[in-house]
Enzyme design. Structure first.
Site, PDB file in Angstrom:
ATOM      1  N   GLY A  17       0.813  -1.219   0.000  1.00 17.67           N
ATOM      2  CA  GLY A  17       0.000   0.000   0.000  1.00 17.67           C
ATOM      3  C   GLY A  17       0.843   1.264   0.000  1.00 17.67           C
ATOM      4  O   GLY A  17       0.586   2.189  -0.790  1.00 17.67           O
ATOM      5  N   VAL A  44      -4.467  -4.773   2.927  1.00 18.03           N
ATOM      6  CA  VAL A  44      -4.209  -5.255   4.288  1.00 18.03           C
ATOM      7  C   VAL A  44      -3.523  -6.620   4.222  1.00 18.03           C
ATOM      8  O   VAL A  44      -3.442  -7.232   3.157  1.00 18.03           O
ATOM      9  CB  VAL A  44      -5.510  -5.357   5.107  1.00 18.03           C
ATOM     10  N   CYS A  99       5.475 -13.191  -0.032  1.00 14.24           N
ATOM     11  CA  CYS A  99       4.511 -13.678  -1.031  1.00 14.24           C
ATOM     12  C   CYS A  99       4.656 -15.138  -1.437  1.00 14.24           C
ATOM     13  O   CYS A  99       3.672 -15.870  -1.469  1.00 14.24           O
ATOM     14  CB  CYS A  99       4.626 -12.831  -2.293  1.00 14.24           C
ATOM     15  N   LYS A 116      16.262 -10.658   1.029  1.00 15.18           N
ATOM     16  CA  LYS A 116      17.021 -10.365  -0.180  1.00 15.18           C
ATOM     17  C   LYS A 116      17.745  -9.055   0.062  1.00 15.18           C
ATOM     18  O   LYS A 116      17.492  -8.380   1.071  1.00 15.18           O
ATOM     19  CB  LYS A 116      16.106 -10.288  -1.410  1.00 15.18           C
ATOM     20  N   ARG A 166      10.491 -11.010   6.343  1.00  8.34           N
ATOM     21  CA  ARG A 166       9.367 -11.952   6.342  1.00  8.34           C
ATOM     22  C   ARG A 166       9.738 -13.211   5.555  1.00  8.34           C
ATOM     23  O   ARG A 166      10.133 -13.138   4.400  1.00  8.34           O
ATOM     24  CB  ARG A 166       8.116 -11.266   5.776  1.00  8.34           C
TER      25      ARG A 166
END
Ligand code: UDX
Ligand code: ADP
Length: 477
Positions: free
Chosen positions: A12, A85, A273, A336, A343
């Site tokens: 976002g 979110v 992701c 990375k 995460r």
């Protein structure tokens, strides 16, 4: 036109900053319930590290770009509401460990419904399971008391990668917009497209139906991750046969049908992701009875776990099957380079594996905050994606953290390179070697160092997917 984005996170924040920057005629407000995050977006120390982001924010903030905690006001006033979110992996109940937990999404939908007095376009920005739009539409319609208010739902997945977010947003390969094939749906798609057309050529804006857009995001991430897992599987074979995985990836990458990107073998892929989206895909396949398809994609995750475990086992076996009480320097904790994001970083599993065998770790990362490392190493699988931590950090005595690579490596038996930060390539490894316990080992989990030079200095080098160091080879024979 007024845009409001719910969720001031990695997606976002930068996406809205770019829209605000490129569209001075549109008011863009990013809202979040997390006050500290909003305060940071309003300061010069942004909550995320992303090259070039601060410049973009500074150019638009206060002009037509705003960050606020007043969710109700700005959602109520908006013509377009982006929802960005978090969508964690479920940790309990049906689908635990695979399905997406849509608690935060549903919460956002209920807020939108309750404060809307005018019709709005609702845009799914965060990755969601296929057919989420259906569920969200029901929540919106049933919770909005004003019957004249219409909601048109679009899927507009974001493909930016961290570390290159600004470049990806400035120059995207494509913008994908999914919507209904109705008059209102087509009008909503055109409105959203008009925002992107401020800086992106029309032929790069792809319009599809809702479900195709949702599924495209999951598929893109699954296929990128699959390439890495494929090369990682080959890296194990290279070590066993004497082939060199970098030579193999260069050779196959020149085939124009394969292409050179995402073929770098590594200690494992991380990030918010890949794993989450593949698990999501697996769960969706299972729920529609496609067990073989589910197993096919699940293997990408299993290979990633295998690679991390394999790396830990290499370290232990090379160091004479004992790392107990030995100091090991860890270079890099981020998932990375060029990001402070941790995460799902492979460093978490590798550090845990080494600690389980009794190693004394000393971590150095140029961007990751100390408290994040303590928190990550204490967080259970899949628990990280909640706004406030639900697990306790590990005690500070359990692991050392240094802000200087030289200090991290002082008196260490080994160095493990877990993130491909450019600066790691340029250190004075002779000086580092001189201060280490001998034999001094380097385990390059990213294949970024000059291995021949390190061997000349005297290091015993393990490089991922490369012919084994003669010292290690002898040890294994
Ligand atoms: C990814 C997708 O690229 C992006 O399109 C999507 O919107 C979000 O997920 P991100 O996770 O930010 O982006 O970074 P990415 O560059 O894709 O790297 C993911 C992981 O794969 C990192 O841990 C990286 O080190 C690893 N990786 C990448 C490899 O191990 N080898 C490679 O060749 C490429
Ligand atoms: P991503 O990487 O997808 O951007 P993040 O976890 O970084 O995800 O960001 C998601 C943000 O959404 C968090 O800052 C969280 O506080 C915020 N958020 C979650 N639910 C709501 C809500 N109902 N209203 C406003 N903000 C929310």
């Amino acid at each position: 036109m007024k845009i409001c984005c719910i969720g001031a996170g990695y997606v976002g924040g930068p996406t809205m900053a770019m829209i605000g920057f490129k569209c001075p005629d549109i008011e863009v407000v990013v809202v979040d319930i997390n006050e500290a995050r909003i305060a940071a977006w309003n300061s010069d120390k942004l909550p995320i590290y992303e090259p070039g982001l601060l410049e973009v924010v500074l150019a638009a903030r206060g002009r037509n770009l705003f960050f606020s905690t007043d969710v109700n006001k700005h959602v109520g006033e908006a013509d377009i509401v982006f929802v960005s979110v978090n969508t964690p992996t479920k940790t309990r109940g049906v689908g635990a460990g695979k399905a997406a937990d849509l608690t935060y999404w549903e919460g956002a939908a209920r807020v939108i419904a309750s404060v809307s007095t005018s019709s709005k376009i609702i845009v799914e920005k965060s990755t969601v399971p296929v057919k989420t739009a259906d569920a969200i539409e029901k929540v919106l319609r049933r919770n909005c008391s004003d019957p004249s208010v219409q909601f048109e739902i679009l899927s507009n997945p974001e493909f930016l990668a961290e570390g290159t977010a600004i470049e990806d947003l400035t120059n995207p390969d494509r913008i994908l917009i999914g919507g209904k094939d109705t008059e209102a749906g087509r009008a909503a798609i055109a409105t959203l497209a008009s925002v992107y057309e401020h800086w992106i050529a029309k032929d790069r804006i792809l319009c599809t139906n809702l479900w195709s857009a949702e599924l495209s995001k999951l598929t893109a991430n699954a296929m990128l991750a699959q390439r890495i897992s494929s090369m990682n599987s080959i890296s194990a074979l290279c070590e066993a046969t004497g082939a060199d995985v970098q030579q193999v990836s260069r050779a196959i990458g020149t085939d124009s049908r394969i292409g050179p990107k995402f073929l770098n073998a590594s200690v494992g892929f991380g990030g918010s992701c890949f794993q989450k989206d593949i698990l999501n895909l697996v769960y969706i396949c299972e729920t529609v009875g496609l067990q073989s398809v589910a197993e096919y994609w699940h293997q990408v995750i299993l290979m990633n776990d295998f690679q991390k475990q394999r790396f830990v086992e290499r370290v232990i076996s090379a160091m004479f099957n004992t790392i107990s009480k030995k100091k090991i320097a860890v270079f890099g904790f981020a998932f990375k380079k060029d990001t402070g994001d941790t995460r799902e970083t492979p460093a978490i599993d590798v550090c845990r594996g080494l600690m389980a065998d009794g190693a004394n770790l000393c971590v150095y990362d140029p961007e990751v905050e100390d408290k994040q490392i303590y928190q990550d190493l204490g967080t259970e699988k899949f628990e990280w994606d909640h706004p406030s931590p639900r697990s306790a950090p590990i005690p500070k005595t359990a692991i050392a953290i240094s802000h200087d690579a030289m200090e991290a490596a002082r008196d260490a038996h080994a160095i493990c390179v877990l993130t491909e930060w450019d600066r790691f390539k340029n250190y004075d490894y002779q000086a580092i070697y001189d201060n280490m316990v001998k034999p001094a080992f380097i385990f390059d989990g990213r294949n970024i160092l000059d291995h021949a030079k390190l061997r000349e200095i005297g290091f015993i080098v393990y490089a991922l997917g490369k012919p084994l160091d003669p010292f290690l080879q002898k040890h294994y024979d």
